[in-house]
Design a protein around this motif. Structure first.
Motif, PDB file in Angstrom:
ATOM      1  N   GLN A  53       0.851  -1.184   0.000  1.00  0.00           N
ATOM      2  CA  GLN A  53       0.000   0.000   0.000  1.00  0.00           C
ATOM      3  C   GLN A  53       0.890   1.239   0.000  1.00  0.00           C
ATOM      4  O   GLN A  53       1.650   1.472   0.941  1.00  0.00           O
ATOM      5  N   GLN A  54       0.813   2.018  -1.091  1.00  0.00           N
ATOM      6  CA  GLN A  54       1.608   3.241  -1.183  1.00  0.00           C
ATOM      7  C   GLN A  54       0.812   4.419  -0.647  1.00  0.00           C
ATOM      8  O   GLN A  54      -0.411   4.498  -0.813  1.00  0.00           O
ATOM      9  N   THR A  55       1.533   5.340   0.014  1.00  0.00           N
ATOM     10  CA  THR A  55       0.854   6.448   0.723  1.00  0.00           C
ATOM     11  C   THR A  55       0.343   7.513  -0.220  1.00  0.00           C
ATOM     12  O   THR A  55      -0.687   8.141   0.017  1.00  0.00           O
ATOM     13  N   THR A  59      -3.818   5.460  -5.565  1.00  0.00           N
ATOM     14  CA  THR A  59      -3.094   4.191  -5.503  1.00  0.00           C
ATOM     15  C   THR A  59      -3.939   3.084  -6.136  1.00  0.00           C
ATOM     16  O   THR A  59      -5.102   3.315  -6.500  1.00  0.00           O
TER      17      THR A  59
END
Length: 759
Positions: A53-55, A59
């Motif tokens: 999970q990218q901030t 996404t």
């Protein structure tokens, strides 16, 4: 085989397994370390998992459909199996990922995450390791399967080729990494002729295939492989090839079942193992649909797929395992048992864990589950192993139980036919013996009681009898080298004291025709038990023969006595009466004379029933009328016989009447009935008689076999059975559910003459 072919086979034998292993290692490395994209997708382009999970927004999300990654569109990716996403992109670099979400195009700046735990464990729990099961099976085939014939080549190719397409197809082909999609499809095309050819010759060849047909099949597969490499075939056409390979193999196995009775057990074993291989996945898949928490243990379900390659190995190697077969059988049984425990236990544990979410509850559930598994294993595994060996592996009796069970069953056998059936259907399969001869000696003659896998005609001429005498002498001298019978691997005498009653000759035996010295005491003990049983049976048969001869002599004596009474005593009494003057005879004398002659005529009638001259039906009716007179109103005798007026031999009719008489006499003597019914059908091809009474009956637990009746002094009932044996009739004595006793007589006589020709 010429020298170049032998060298090629040696190169294949030494190099191919390790070449295939190198391919497996290479693609396994790619599987875990060369596509850390951070997400995965379905074949239709929809994202199935997001591992990282990218901030930064936006996404990626599960369900997004990929449109383009970098410069490569999804359509271009699907149309060219050599192209792959993120090609040349390094870890940490950002690539534009365009996806369709809810009808809108969204571009996500995706940073290639590199190695990550989520993606690693997802791949770890996939089916990648199944390829190694087939590789191990292929290696064992190369090293141990003999002879190195057509089946050797096909088994090796089947396992190695399956391993290659499995490792190339477990996720890698979906990403097009290192030509995996092309390798998968090319391997599938080659599978078609190899799978079909293997199942034509395995477990046993269905016949010789024309070389032109075989060559055409492999040539066509090669053409399809080349066309696939140049992507001249539709992308999904290989699915059709896979179906042809699998369904064609199944059809050929079914053909084996119908055309080759001797391999039905092997094919059934493969079918059961195939079912066990897929059962955990089916159960866990159903559990996942319901509770959505089982996939974390899906890897353990995949372990059951090892049953597929090793089922082929077991059938191919069973004849070559030697002393290891018993251990392998137990491993197979334990494997089945563990899989079934897992199928039942793991979903139950997951369900209980779902309903009891507290950590303490999970520990309790784990402890209870462990205890239940331990109890089931201790109690259930021995029974399960016996079931497996008997029904699936074709071993009717466990080897460690052979001695005890054989001793118990031979103690109750009262005929040679029962002893032969025990040997043929239970003992020989349990000992894995395929060639066997059971000889009985009687003075200077010999006869074959049982021949399995051997032509019994070789023992029937004069030359064979002299050879058997020499063989008998060799066996008694301890010589186990038999030039006259080279197929004999082991010979054992059947001795009681100093008398040799017979010989056991053992030949071919699974798996390798080897009889271990450690097994000799077991075989000799079984032979000794058989000798005792055979001696008892011979003595019993001699007693039966003597008893039957007594019955015949008794009937001849009855006929002689009846003739003497009728033609001698009665005629002389009649002549004497004619010489006397009736006026000088007192009434008392005349009454006594009449009563005496009546008794004598009754004795003659009982000794030799004259109504038998007119057939068994009239003789039984006449006997019933006489019996009714003797009862004097204290009971009734009813006759209900149907007949087509046929006649039987004098012996059959006489013994049938005697059996009916004895049945009625026993009823009147022991059961005090008020009604006796004699019924049945008298046809040319079949006789059925039933004598039923409503008396006090008998204990249904009482043993009514011939030996027990003679031992306990029931000679009248024993005589019924003996008379039945003399004419080939079956006699059953049963307690009637309505009360009383039922005696049933069944016989299939040959027709002698019609009623018109009767005497």
């Amino acid at each position: 085989m010429n020298k170049p072919a032998a060298q090629f086979k040696k190169i294949v034998e030494y190099a191919l397994p390790w070449l295939v292993l190198a391919i497996l290692f290479f693609y396994s490395y790619i599987e875990f370390f060369q596509h850390p994209f951070g997400f995965a997708w379905h074949p239709d382009g929809s994202i199935s998992f997001v591992y990282v999970q990218q901030t930064a927004a936006p996404t990626l999300m599960v369900g997004d459909r990929i449109v383009q990654i970098g410069e490569l569109s999804w359509d271009a990716f699907r149309s060219d199996l050599r192209k792959t996403f993120f090609e040349g992109v390094k870890t940490g670099e950002i690539t534009a990922v365009t996806v369709e979400r809810n009808g809108e195009l969204i571009t996500v700046p995706w940073s290639l995450p590199g190695f990550n735990r989520g993606e690693f464990f997802s791949q770890l729990l996939s089916q990648w390791f199944m390829a190694y099961f087939f590789w191990i099976a292929g290696l064992l085939t190369v090293m141990f399967l003999r002879p190195k014939d057509e089946r050797w080549w096909l088994m090796m190719a089947f396992n190695f080729l399956t391993a290659i397409w499995l490792v190339a197809g477990t996720g890698l082909s979906n990403f097009h990494l290192w030509y995996s999609a092309l390798i998968l499809r090319m391997a599938i095309w080659l599978c078609i002729p190899i799978y079909l050819h293997l199942h034509w010759v395995f477990p046993k060849s269905l016949g010789k295939l024309p070389k032109s047909l075989v060559g055409a099949g492999y040539l066509l597969a090669l053409v399809l492989m080349i066309a696939q490499w140049f992507q001249a075939l539709p992308g999904s056409l290989y699915f059709l090839g896979f179906l042809i390979a699998i369904l064609g193999s199944l059809i050929l196995l079914i053909v084996h079942v119908f055309r080759q009775v001797e391999v039905r057990r092997e094919v059934g074993f493969m079918a059961v193992l195939g079912f066990v291989a897929f059962l955990p996945s089916i159960v866990l898949g159903a559990a996942y649909v319901w509770i959505e928490k089982v996939p974390q243990i899906s890897m353990f379900a995949m372990v059951s797929f090892a049953a597929i390659p090793f089922s082929y190995l077991y059938i191919a190697f069973r004849r070559q395992m030697g002393d290891l077969e018993l251990r392998v059988n137990r491993i197979v049984s334990a494997y089945f048992f563990i899989v079934l425990l897992g199928v039942v236990g793991v979903p139950l544990f997951a369900i209980a864990n779902l309903w009891l979410p507290a950590t303490s509850h999970t520990v309790i559930v784990g402890i209870v589950t462990t205890l239940l598994v331990a109890m089931l294993s201790i109690w259930g595994f021995p029974h399960f192993q016996t079931f497996m060996e008997h029904h699936l592996l074709g071993i009717p009796m466990a080897s460690d139980q052979i001695h005890e069970n054989y001793a118990r069953r031979t103690a109750t056998d009262t005929s040679i036919a029962a002893l032969i059936e025990l040997l043929e259907k239970v003992m020989l399969p349990s000992l894995l013996v395929r060639q066997f001869v059971f000889l009985q000696f009687d003075h200077d003659s010999a006869r074959v009681l049982l021949a399995s896998g051997v032509d019994p005609q070789q023992f029937n001429d004069d030359r064979s009898l002299s050879g058997l005498s020499a063989l008998k002498k060799d066996v008694l001298d301890g010589n186990q080298s038999f030039k006259s019978y080279p197929w004999v691997q082991l010979a054992l005498p059947l001795k009681v004291g100093e008398e040799v009653l017979g010989l056991w000759l053992f030949g071919r035996r699974d798996p390798d025709d080897f009889y271990s010295q450690l097994e000799f005491p077991l075989f000799q003990s079984l032979a000794d038990q058989t000798a005792i049983a055979l001696s008892n049976i011979i003595q019993t048969e001699r007693l039966h023969t003597a008893y039957q001869n007594d019955i015949k002599r008794n009937e001849l004596g009855r006929q002689y006595l009846a003739l003497e009474l009728h033609d001698g005593i009665l005629n002389k009494m009649a002549a004497l009466m004619m010489k006397l003057d009736d006026q000088n005879l007192t009434p008392e004398f005349q009454e006594a004379y009449k009563e005496l002659t009546t008794q004598l005529r009754g004795m003659v009638k009982d000794l030799r029933p004259t109504m038998l001259n007119y057939g068994i039906q009239l003789a039984i009716q006449d006997y019933a009328d006489t019996l009714q007179e003797h009862l004097a109103g204290k009971g009734h005798v009813v006759v209900d016989l149907r007949s087509d007026d046929c006649r039987y031999s004098e012996e059959i009719e006489l013994h049938l009447l005697r059996i009916v008489q004895e049945a009625c006499t026993n009823a009147l003597r022991h059961a005090a009935p008020t009604l006796i019914t004699i019924s049945g059908q008298l046809d040319a091809e079949r006789i059925e008689l039933c004598v039923r009474d409503n008396g006090s009956g008998f204990n249904p637990k009482e043993n009514l076999d011939l030996n027990s009746l003679q031992t306990t002094g029931h000679f009248g009932v024993a005589g019924m059975f003996e008379r039945g044996e003399l004419i080939g009739a079956d006699i059953k004595i049963e307690a009637d559910p309505a009360g009383g006793t039922r005696v049933q007589i069944e016989c299939k006589p040959a027709r002698i003459q019609g009623a018109a020709a009767a005497h």
